[in-house]
Design a protein around this motif. Structure first.
Motif, PDB file in Angstrom:
ATOM      1  N   GLY A  34      38.210  38.896  27.278  1.00 36.50           N
ATOM      2  CA  GLY A  34      38.692  39.969  28.129  1.00 36.50           C
ATOM      3  C   GLY A  34      37.680  40.954  28.686  1.00 36.50           C
ATOM      4  O   GLY A  34      38.063  41.966  29.272  1.00 36.50           O
ATOM      5  N   MET A  35      36.412  40.673  28.559  1.00 39.92           N
ATOM      6  CA  MET A  35      35.405  41.632  29.008  1.00 39.92           C
ATOM      7  C   MET A  35      35.525  41.956  30.507  1.00 39.92           C
ATOM      8  O   MET A  35      35.539  43.127  30.903  1.00 39.92           O
ATOM      9  CB  MET A  35      34.009  41.118  28.690  1.00 39.92           C
ATOM     10  CG  MET A  35      32.920  42.102  28.980  1.00 39.92           C
ATOM     11  SD  MET A  35      31.341  41.412  28.425  1.00 39.92           S
ATOM     12  CE  MET A  35      30.287  42.797  28.744  1.00 39.92           C
ATOM     13  N   LEU A  36      35.621  40.930  31.353  1.00 40.34           N
ATOM     14  CA  LEU A  36      35.758  41.166  32.789  1.00 40.34           C
ATOM     15  C   LEU A  36      37.127  41.767  33.108  1.00 40.34           C
ATOM     16  O   LEU A  36      37.233  42.660  33.950  1.00 40.34           O
ATOM     17  CB  LEU A  36      35.545  39.876  33.584  1.00 40.34           C
ATOM     18  CG  LEU A  36      35.712  39.998  35.104  1.00 40.34           C
ATOM     19  CD1 LEU A  36      34.723  41.001  35.699  1.00 40.34           C
ATOM     20  CD2 LEU A  36      35.557  38.632  35.774  1.00 40.34           C
ATOM     21  N   ALA A  37      38.160  41.309  32.437  1.00 41.91           N
ATOM     22  CA  ALA A  37      39.504  41.856  32.673  1.00 41.91           C
ATOM     23  C   ALA A  37      39.525  43.355  32.413  1.00 41.91           C
ATOM     24  O   ALA A  37      40.132  44.120  33.173  1.00 41.91           O
ATOM     25  CB  ALA A  37      40.527  41.136  31.788  1.00 41.91           C
ATOM     26  N   LYS A  62      43.091  42.604  20.874  1.00 41.87           N
ATOM     27  CA  LYS A  62      42.696  43.642  19.918  1.00 41.87           C
ATOM     28  C   LYS A  62      42.347  44.958  20.618  1.00 41.87           C
ATOM     29  O   LYS A  62      42.279  45.999  19.991  1.00 41.87           O
ATOM     30  CB  LYS A  62      41.514  43.170  19.069  1.00 41.87           C
ATOM     31  CG  LYS A  62      41.907  42.110  18.060  1.00 41.87           C
ATOM     32  CD  LYS A  62      40.732  41.728  17.189  1.00 41.87           C
ATOM     33  CE  LYS A  62      41.188  40.693  16.167  1.00 41.87           C
ATOM     34  NZ  LYS A  62      40.100  40.289  15.282  1.00 41.87           N
ATOM     35  N   HIS A  63      42.119  44.892  21.930  1.00 44.68           N
ATOM     36  CA  HIS A  63      41.797  46.091  22.714  1.00 44.68           C
ATOM     37  C   HIS A  63      43.084  46.691  23.262  1.00 44.68           C
ATOM     38  O   HIS A  63      43.940  45.979  23.771  1.00 44.68           O
ATOM     39  CB  HIS A  63      40.855  45.742  23.874  1.00 44.68           C
ATOM     40  CG  HIS A  63      39.536  45.216  23.422  1.00 44.68           C
ATOM     41  ND1 HIS A  63      38.447  46.025  23.225  1.00 44.68           N
ATOM     42  CD2 HIS A  63      39.133  43.959  23.113  1.00 44.68           C
ATOM     43  CE1 HIS A  63      37.434  45.299  22.819  1.00 44.68           C
ATOM     44  NE2 HIS A  63      37.817  44.040  22.748  1.00 44.68           N
ATOM     45  N   SER A  68      47.809  42.505  30.553  1.00 40.36           N
ATOM     46  CA  SER A  68      48.706  41.445  30.087  1.00 40.36           C
ATOM     47  C   SER A  68      47.882  40.188  29.865  1.00 40.36           C
ATOM     48  O   SER A  68      47.378  39.601  30.825  1.00 40.36           O
ATOM     49  CB  SER A  68      49.787  41.160  31.132  1.00 40.36           C
ATOM     50  OG  SER A  68      50.558  42.304  31.368  1.00 40.36           O
ATOM     51  N   TYR A  69      47.714  39.798  28.615  1.00 44.41           N
ATOM     52  CA  TYR A  69      46.964  38.588  28.288  1.00 44.41           C
ATOM     53  C   TYR A  69      47.944  37.456  27.993  1.00 44.41           C
ATOM     54  O   TYR A  69      48.924  37.646  27.270  1.00 44.41           O
ATOM     55  CB  TYR A  69      46.068  38.813  27.074  1.00 44.41           C
ATOM     56  CG  TYR A  69      44.920  39.759  27.333  1.00 44.41           C
ATOM     57  CD1 TYR A  69      43.831  39.360  28.109  1.00 44.41           C
ATOM     58  CD2 TYR A  69      44.915  41.042  26.812  1.00 44.41           C
ATOM     59  CE1 TYR A  69      42.776  40.233  28.355  1.00 44.41           C
ATOM     60  CE2 TYR A  69      43.858  41.913  27.048  1.00 44.41           C
ATOM     61  CZ  TYR A  69      42.800  41.500  27.818  1.00 44.41           C
ATOM     62  OH  TYR A  69      41.753  42.349  28.062  1.00 44.41           O
ATOM     63  N   VAL A  70      47.654  36.296  28.559  1.00 42.86           N
ATOM     64  CA  VAL A  70      48.543  35.153  28.437  1.00 42.86           C
ATOM     65  C   VAL A  70      47.747  33.926  28.007  1.00 42.86           C
ATOM     66  O   VAL A  70      46.704  33.629  28.596  1.00 42.86           O
ATOM     67  CB  VAL A  70      49.224  34.847  29.798  1.00 42.86           C
ATOM     68  CG1 VAL A  70      50.179  33.678  29.680  1.00 42.86           C
ATOM     69  CG2 VAL A  70      49.932  36.077  30.348  1.00 42.86           C
TER      70      VAL A  70
END
Length: 193
Positions: A34-37, A62-63, A68-70
């Motif tokens: 998720g760094m770029l997200a 965890k952040h 919205s992570y899928v």
């Protein structure tokens, strides 16, 4: 996280600079941890990160970042929306490139922007780029270190730089293709209204 560096992170600022100022919805395909997200979320109110790797999505979740992570295949998942901006860094070579470009086109709103940073298989004509890239990467590693991402890798990429350029030009008329020094290429495309 600002201290992290690798070949992919190196191009995040290029991706972020292409986000339209009025973008409301963004999709990060192959978002990994998720760094770029998270960087996109600083510019765009609604961000969706999608990745097939459950462990990477678990790290991303965890952040507390409002994203919205899928865990899903971006080529088949029903997002139930379209996007003003689509980013994908080092993910296109994991899937069928033609199918992915067509799918991203269908998910992008008219007037929306897509930026892909990808890997391709070098050929003999790419040797000068590869040598220059090896030197540049070595210099970056000495001064910045190297962060090894936790996501799965795929090597070798199925497409060469030349075939990727041809494919993108065919499927995304007007796409801007750039060959980058650190063993990457980019595609930047604004979908016609």
């Amino acid at each position: 996280m600002a201290q992290r560096w690798n070949h992919n992170i190196h191009y995040h600022s290029m991706v972020l600079s292409a986000v339209p100022p009025d973008a409301r919805n963004a999709l990060d395909v192959g978002c990994g941890e998720g760094m770029l997200a998270r960087a996109l979320r600083e510019k765009v109110p609604n961000v969706v990160g999608v990745d097939l790797d459950q462990a990477s999505i678990d790290l991303a979740k965890k952040h507390d970042d409002g994203i919205s992570y899928v865990v899903a295949d971006a080529l088949t998942y029903d997002f139930q929306m379209s996007f003003d901006f689509i980013a994908s860094v080092a993910a296109l070579h994991h899937v069928d490139a033609a199918a992915a470009l067509a799918r991203f086109d269908s998910l992008l709103r008219p007037g929306g922007t897509m930026v892909i940073v990808g890997l391709a298989r070098p050929t003999m004509r790419d040797v000068p780029y590869e040598l220059a890239g090896a030197v540049a990467a070595r210099m970056h590693r000495r001064t910045k270190g190297y962060w090894e991402h936790p996501s799965p890798t795929c090597w070798p990429p199925p497409e060469t730089y030349s075939s990727m350029r041809r494919l993108a030009s065919t499927l995304l008329p007007g796409v801007r293709y750039r060959r980058h020094i650190l063993s990457r290429y980019s595609l930047t495309w604004v979908k016609p209204d």
